[in-house]
Design a protein around this motif. Structure first.
Motif, PDB file in Angstrom:
ATOM      1  N   TYR A   1       5.799  12.553   4.400  1.00 52.53           N
ATOM      2  CA  TYR A   1       6.400  12.001   3.166  1.00 52.53           C
ATOM      3  C   TYR A   1       5.421  10.927   2.633  1.00 52.53           C
ATOM      4  CZ  TYR A   1      10.686  14.391   4.409  1.00 52.53           C
ATOM      5  OH  TYR A   1      11.766  15.087   4.556  1.00 52.53           O
ATOM      6  N   GLN A   2       5.134  11.110   1.457  1.00 54.63           N
ATOM      7  CA  GLN A   2       4.238   9.969   0.742  1.00 54.63           C
ATOM      8  C   GLN A   2       5.302   8.855   0.375  1.00 54.63           C
ATOM      9  OE1 GLN A   2       0.736  10.445   0.244  1.00 54.63           O
ATOM     10  NE2 GLN A   2       0.727   8.186  -0.321  1.00 54.63           N
ATOM     11  N   PHE A   3       4.884   7.462   0.763  1.00 51.10           N
ATOM     12  CA  PHE A   3       5.658   6.353   0.367  1.00 51.10           C
ATOM     13  C   PHE A   3       4.814   5.505  -0.791  1.00 51.10           C
ATOM     14  CE2 PHE A   3       7.289   7.346   4.533  1.00 51.10           C
ATOM     15  CZ  PHE A   3       8.712   7.342   4.248  1.00 51.10           C
ATOM     16  N   GLY A   4       5.649   5.464  -1.567  1.00 47.26           N
ATOM     17  CA  GLY A   4       4.694   4.384  -2.425  1.00 47.26           C
ATOM     18  C   GLY A   4       4.741   3.032  -2.099  1.00 47.26           C
TER      19      GLY A   4
ATOM     20  N   LEU B   1       7.709  -2.381  -1.839  1.00 50.18           N
ATOM     21  CA  LEU B   1       8.231  -3.637  -2.703  1.00 50.18           C
ATOM     22  C   LEU B   1       7.689  -3.821  -3.664  1.00 50.18           C
ATOM     23  CD1 LEU B   1       8.593  -5.961   0.638  1.00 50.18           C
ATOM     24  CD2 LEU B   1      10.452  -4.765  -0.728  1.00 50.18           C
ATOM     25  N   PRO B   2       7.969  -4.455  -4.614  1.00 49.22           N
ATOM     26  CA  PRO B   2       7.507  -4.777  -6.004  1.00 49.22           C
ATOM     27  C   PRO B   2       6.377  -5.867  -5.839  1.00 49.22           C
ATOM     28  CG  PRO B   2       9.462  -5.693  -6.121  1.00 49.22           C
ATOM     29  CD  PRO B   2       9.433  -4.864  -4.821  1.00 49.22           C
ATOM     30  N   ARG B   3       5.138  -5.502  -6.423  1.00 54.87           N
ATOM     31  CA  ARG B   3       3.993  -6.349  -6.480  1.00 54.87           C
ATOM     32  C   ARG B   3       4.394  -7.841  -6.866  1.00 54.87           C
ATOM     33  NH1 ARG B   3      -1.333  -4.795  -5.351  1.00 54.87           N
ATOM     34  NH2 ARG B   3      -2.688  -6.441  -6.293  1.00 54.87           N
ATOM     35  N   SER B   4       3.649  -8.912  -6.675  1.00 49.07           N
ATOM     36  CA  SER B   4       3.843 -10.382  -6.933  1.00 49.07           C
ATOM     37  C   SER B   4       5.224 -10.652  -6.818  1.00 49.07           C
ATOM     38  CB  SER B   4       3.109 -10.600  -8.229  1.00 49.07           C
ATOM     39  OG  SER B   4       4.071  -9.866  -9.257  1.00 49.07           O
ATOM     40  N   ALA B   5       6.104 -10.243  -5.917  1.00 50.52           N
ATOM     41  CA  ALA B   5       7.321 -10.787  -5.990  1.00 50.52           C
ATOM     42  C   ALA B   5       7.699 -11.513  -4.901  1.00 50.52           C
ATOM     43  CB  ALA B   5       8.541  -9.564  -5.526  1.00 50.52           C
ATOM     44  N   ALA B   6       8.405 -12.724  -5.039  1.00 54.41           N
ATOM     45  CA  ALA B   6       8.767 -13.574  -3.849  1.00 54.41           C
ATOM     46  C   ALA B   6       9.254 -13.048  -2.654  1.00 54.41           C
ATOM     47  CB  ALA B   6       9.685 -14.816  -4.107  1.00 54.41           C
ATOM     48  N   LEU B   7       9.736 -11.997  -2.685  1.00 52.17           N
ATOM     49  CA  LEU B   7      10.025 -11.196  -1.493  1.00 52.17           C
ATOM     50  C   LEU B   7       8.850 -10.842  -0.467  1.00 52.17           C
ATOM     51  CD1 LEU B   7      12.506 -10.011   0.172  1.00 52.17           C
ATOM     52  CD2 LEU B   7      12.337  -8.006  -1.199  1.00 52.17           C
TER      53      LEU B   7
ATOM     54  N   GLY C   1       0.782  -1.214   0.046  1.00 53.37           N
ATOM     55  CA  GLY C   1      -0.061  -0.007   0.007  1.00 53.37           C
ATOM     56  C   GLY C   1       0.834   1.084   0.013  1.00 53.37           C
ATOM     57  N   SER C   2       0.157   2.421  -0.115  1.00 49.37           N
ATOM     58  CA  SER C   2       0.910   3.608   0.097  1.00 49.37           C
ATOM     59  C   SER C   2       0.534   4.445   1.197  1.00 49.37           C
ATOM     60  CB  SER C   2       0.859   4.522  -1.255  1.00 49.37           C
ATOM     61  OG  SER C   2      -0.404   4.782  -1.546  1.00 49.37           O
TER      62      SER C   2
ATOM     63  N   ILE D   1      -1.594  -5.751  12.154  1.00 48.94           N
ATOM     64  CA  ILE D   1      -2.742  -6.208  11.526  1.00 48.94           C
ATOM     65  C   ILE D   1      -3.965  -5.325  12.060  1.00 48.94           C
ATOM     66  CG2 ILE D   1      -4.461  -8.073  11.622  1.00 48.94           C
ATOM     67  CD1 ILE D   1      -2.127  -9.940  11.717  1.00 48.94           C
ATOM     68  N   PHE D   2      -3.933  -5.109  13.278  1.00 44.73           N
ATOM     69  CA  PHE D   2      -4.941  -4.189  13.812  1.00 44.73           C
ATOM     70  C   PHE D   2      -5.064  -2.891  13.202  1.00 44.73           C
ATOM     71  CE2 PHE D   2      -7.153  -2.300  17.299  1.00 44.73           C
ATOM     72  CZ  PHE D   2      -8.677  -2.830  17.093  1.00 44.73           C
ATOM     73  N   LEU D   3      -3.952  -2.190  13.118  1.00 41.46           N
ATOM     74  CA  LEU D   3      -3.842  -0.989  12.650  1.00 41.46           C
ATOM     75  C   LEU D   3      -4.121  -0.799  11.280  1.00 41.46           C
ATOM     76  CD1 LEU D   3      -0.874   0.954  15.061  1.00 41.46           C
ATOM     77  CD2 LEU D   3      -3.376   0.953  15.154  1.00 41.46           C
ATOM     78  N   SER D   4      -3.504  -1.658  10.417  1.00 47.16           N
ATOM     79  CA  SER D   4      -3.814  -1.667   8.955  1.00 47.16           C
ATOM     80  C   SER D   4      -5.186  -1.780   8.803  1.00 47.16           C
ATOM     81  CB  SER D   4      -2.852  -2.221   8.331  1.00 47.16           C
ATOM     82  OG  SER D   4      -3.085  -3.842   8.506  1.00 47.16           O
ATOM     83  N   LEU D   5      -5.963  -2.715   9.271  1.00 45.87           N
ATOM     84  CA  LEU D   5      -7.229  -3.040   9.174  1.00 45.87           C
ATOM     85  C   LEU D   5      -8.113  -1.919   9.679  1.00 45.87           C
ATOM     86  CD1 LEU D   5      -7.645  -6.895  10.024  1.00 45.87           C
ATOM     87  CD2 LEU D   5      -7.462  -5.730   7.849  1.00 45.87           C
TER      88      LEU D   5
END
Lengths: 441, 458
Positions: free
Chosen positions: A284-287, A290-296, A277-278, B182-186
């Motif tokens: 500061y806005q964080f994008g 981590l990259p989506r759908s990555a193993a990480l 999520g962002s 978990i709680f905060l993000s939800l």
């Protein structure tokens, strides 16, 4: 048991009670006993039935999967005669040894050549007999041995899904007829499909493989293990050996026990909100971090999910090490840290590893959280690293089960067999470790 | 990959520090008559800790701060003057510029974003370079500081042990952080949802159709009662009708009747049912059980029977839960004192009479707690319902009709292509929060019951 539950013994001489002993031979009593014994047998039978039916369900499930899946490991080949000199295909021999070989052969019209060869061999519409990817096999054969370009050869090529299904008795009427004709001509053969083990996803059920998903699973599991194992074991050590008894450690205990019971899909929501999520911090806005759908990302999410399992198993293993070991080590002057890391931890390791393997097996079979964080893309190339788009084995099974083409049914079941074999191996290893290193103190 | 290289570099420096300090401590040992306080390896660990930990801490902080710094730098660029002032749109354009800067061959739709791609790349490279240099510098500084302190009389061991203790504490705090996370993000996403949709509409509305959301009154089509009912119907009624008798009777048979050799074999086999991945159950339910259930329904006279019935999903889920109920029942029956069982048998009761009149009543709290835990597991189960249940939200008592569950809707809402901020995706988080709270309550109640019951017999 407390004392008050004991029967009160008579203190004085007992009053003689006037009561005739029960006559067990009367008809009424015999009937009553028979009834009670019948109920006993019935009850016992219900118990046996419950166990048997549960086991039968497991057997039924496994048999269904194997019956559907074994054909997924094989493929139907069609023997196609190809006359290269007559086909008019022109390729520079020198190019075949270079990296440009694939491009050169594709450019030379190999695909159309194979189709027309099929049409000449099997009549009009003959190219329908072959898989769309059949020409790739011809290409690989030419690369392996360029001299076949000078002769007429017969080469085994994968049949199309329709023909393959018709042979399994599940095709359309037209395909059944075509397959019967080919069978009569004696050009069909069935063999083990090694491609299934080292190809990746595809739109054509004949050409799919599980290597991409398997590699994604391995990368994800590596991330999960590298995070969940150290963190889980270290926190188990702290809670079991050093933690003072206060409100904070109680809070840690309660959250670990509750995390172990949180539905897995919630961890997917967590991964989605936190890693992908962002959000803003200190203005500061964080994008997405981590990259989506990555193993990480998948590995991190699963690590949070199985960490409580590892903590609980490790605590039990550490608890099982007798206090005398600690006392002896402390007695000869070891520090508390040395006691744990030199003596308690090595003795608890088999138990810890057993718990870890069981947790990892759970992570390997988990699907729902990975669906949410987007590891459900159509991925044709196996991931090369932890940040490449990847999918995992259970998600691949889910994706294939959604496909309409009938050919995917057996591929799905085949992938399930592979997954079950891995899980069985992991659980077997856990049981072996437990039996081999189990110590009775 | 740059981050990995940096981590390896720092780890390598740590190793070098360890070796150096150990070698130095070894020299002390040989040279002087004074004894070392700590072993050479402990001096090594001390230096390695000082080398690695500050650098890693810095990398963690830097990777959190640097995106903001990059943004500030990009906003200084002349082309940034053309950016819209509105926060949300501006951030979207900046994100696009970031994407163009980081991916080979990507192109932006917006000309401003395309212009900003190059400055973004420059700023990123600059800050990454600064971060890397600072991390390495910190590693060296830490190593140098620690190395100067390596002396024969230096108490390296106690320092290292204090550091280890801190590490253990931090590791065990991660569990709390996860729970909080978990709680905060939800909660956070749900609050955003409830700003758009009144909470009463969501909790008490009986109409669920997220495909068509009326922008003026989104609450009208986001009433979750049908989902709650479907979840309860499939997970707590149908699945339990299967799991409780089978689980309980298996546990009774295996503990009270079966020969030890049978028990030794059957118990792991039943436990295998719990080890089968849920996606396999889901596939089995969709492929084999659902058509059979539909055929059954047709033969019973339901002409329009659904092939995604509540019964198929519930049945398979029940089978999955059997080993869970069975092992909980097993534990609580085993906890009943043997004296009670022996007393009943000695009075002439048959085994089944002993079980149903003595053991089960005595073990009942434990069994009930086990059932509560099983329900919490069943309503959180996802893959079976995703693959075998339908998406149609009905309130029905007929098991042959389709019903949908909370988990199925979460997956459906989040796997479609939609924006992260629409009421549709936020609704998934609200559903997740509901699910989390309910399973948490079930678990707390169940654990409390188990604890109380255990005390009663000790």
């Amino acid at each position: 048991m407390s004392k008050s539950l004991l029967p009160q013994l008579p203190t004085g001489p007992a009053e003689p009670t006037e009561r005739a002993p029960t006559d067990w031979t009367t008809v009424a009593m015999q009937k009553r006993i028979r009834r009670r014994y019948a109920r006993e047998r019935r009850f016992r039978f219900f118990g046996l039935a419950a166990v048997t039916l549960s086991a039968a369900f497991l057997a039924f499930l496994l048999i269904t999967m194997v019956a559907n899946g074994w054909r997924g490991f094989t493929r139907t080949d069609v023997a196609l005669p190809i006359d290269f000199p007559a086909s008019g295909i022109v390729v520079e021999r020198a190019q075949l040894a270079t990296r440009g070989a694939d491009l050169a052969l594709a450019g030379a019209g190999l695909e159309n050549m194979v189709k027309s060869a099929a049409a000449t061999a099997f009549g009009p519409g003959g190219e329908e007999v072959l898989s769309e990817h059949a020409w790739l096999r011809v290409r690989d054969a030419i690369k392996a041995d360029p001299s076949i370009l000078d002769r007429k050869i017969t080469i085994d090529l994968p049949a199309s899904t329709e023909i393959d299904q018709a042979l399994g008795g599940k095709g359309t009427a037209a395909a059944e007829a075509a397959a019967a004709k080919l069978q009569q001509a004696g050009v069909l053969s069935r063999r083990f499909n090694a491609d299934f083990l080292h190809e990746s996803d595809s739109t054509d059920p004949v050409a799919v493989g599980i290597w991409g998903a398997l590699k994604g699973s391995l990368l994800t599991m590596a991330v999960t293990f590298l995070i969940a194992f150290p963190v889980g074991v270290l926190s188990a050590i702290y809670l079991e050996e050093y933690a003072p008894k206060n409100r904070w450690t109680d809070l840690i205990e309660v959250s670990i026990n509750n995390l172990a019971a949180v539905p897995s899909i919630i961890f997917g929501l967590l991964g989605l909100a936190v890693f992908l999520g962002s959000w803003s911090l200190f203005g500061y806005q964080f994008g997405p971090l981590l990259p989506r759908s990555a193993a990480l990302v998948g590995g991190l999410t699963l690590a949070l999910m199985i960490m409580p399992v590892i903590v609980i198993a490790s605590r039990n293993a550490i608890k099982a090490v007798p206090p005398s070991i600690r006392d002896a080590a402390l007695g000869i002057g070891a520090s508390p840290i040395q006691v744990v890391f030199h003596h308690v931890l090595p003795l608890a390791m088999p138990g810890i590893l057993t718990g870890t393997i069981i947790g990892m097996a759970r992570a390997l079979g988990e699907t729902a959280p990975l669906l949410l964080i987007g590891m459900r893309a159509f991925i044709v190339t196996p991931p090369g690293g932890f940040t490449d788009p990847a999918t995992v084995l259970p998600v691949q099974i889910f994706l294939w089960s959604d496909e309409v083409s009938r050919g995917f049914i057996e591929k799905t079941s085949a992938a399930i067999i592979v997954l079950l074999v891995f899980l069985l191996a992991m659980n077997g290893l856990a049981i072996y470790l437990r039996n081999k290193f189990e110590t009775r103190w | 990959m740059n981050a990995f290289a940096l981590l390896f570099l720092v780890a390598g420096l740590g190793l070098i520090g360890w070796l150096t300090a150990r070698a130095r401590a070894n020299r002390f040992d040989r040279g002087g008559a004074r004894r070392l306080h700590s072993l050479p390896g402990q001096h090594g660990m001390y230096v390695a800790m000082w080398t690695v930990l500050p650098a890693l801490l810095f990398v963690a902080v830097w990777s959190a701060v640097s995106p903001g710094l990059v943004k500030e730098a990009v906003l200084q660029h002349p082309a940034a003057a053309q950016l819209p002032q509105f926060d949300f749109e501006r951030d979207a354009l900046l994100a696009e510029a970031r994407r163009v800067a980081n991916e080979d061959g990507a192109a932006a739709f917006d000309p401003v974003a395309q212009q900003l791609a190059a400055p973004t790349r420059d700023a990123q490279a600059r800050y990454r370079w600064m971060g890397t240099a600072a991390a390495i510098l910190l590693a060296f500084a830490g190593a140098a500081f620690a190395l100067t302190r390596v002396r024969a009389s230096f108490k390296a061991r106690s320092r290292v042990e204090r550091g280890t203790m801190l590490l253990l504490l931090v590791a065990s705090l991660i569990a709390i952080l996860t729970t909080l996370g978990i709680f905060l993000s939800l909660l956070w996403e749900s609050l955003r949802f409830f700003q758009q949709v009144p909470i009463t509409d969501f909790l008490f509305g009986t109409h669920w159709s997220p495909q068509v959301i009326d922008a003026g009154d989104p609450g009208k089509s986001l009433g979750a009662v049908p989902l709650f009912w479907g979840t309860f119907f499939i997970g707590a009624i149908i699945a339990m009708i299967v799991a409780i008798p089978f689980g309980l009777m298996s546990a009774i048979y295996l503990t009270q009747y079966a020969a030890p050799s049978v028990r030794k074999w059957m118990k792991p086999i039943l436990e295998m049912l719990a080890g089968v991945p849920t996606v396999v159950y889901g596939y089995f339910a969709a492929l084999t059980v659902a058509p059979a259930v539909r055929d059954l329904a047709v033969s019973l006279g339901y002409t329009y029977a659904s092939s995604e019935s509540a019964l198929a999903a519930g049945l398979v889920m029940g089978v999955m839960i059997i080993p869970f109920v069975s092992s909980m029942a097993d534990d609580s029956i085993a906890a009943v004192p043997t004296a009670m069982r022996d007393g009943s048998l000695a009075m002439g009761a048959t085994t089944s009479e002993t079980i149903s009149r003595v053991l089960i009543p005595a073990a009942l709290p434990g069994v009930v707690a086990g059932v509560l835990l099983a329900v919490s597991r069943a309503i959180g189960e996802t893959m079976i319902v995703v693959m075998a249940a339908s998406g149609a939200a009905n309130i029905t008592l007929n098991p042959f009709e389709s019903a949908t569950t909370v988990t199925k809707q979460i997956v459906d809402l989040l796997t479609g292509e939609s924006e992260f901020d629409s009421p549709k995706t936020l609704a998934a988080f609200a559903l997740g929060l509901t699910l989390f709270v309910i399973t948490l309550l079930l678990n707390i109640v169940a654990l409390r019951v188990v604890k109380k019951y255990r005390e009663a017999y000790e």
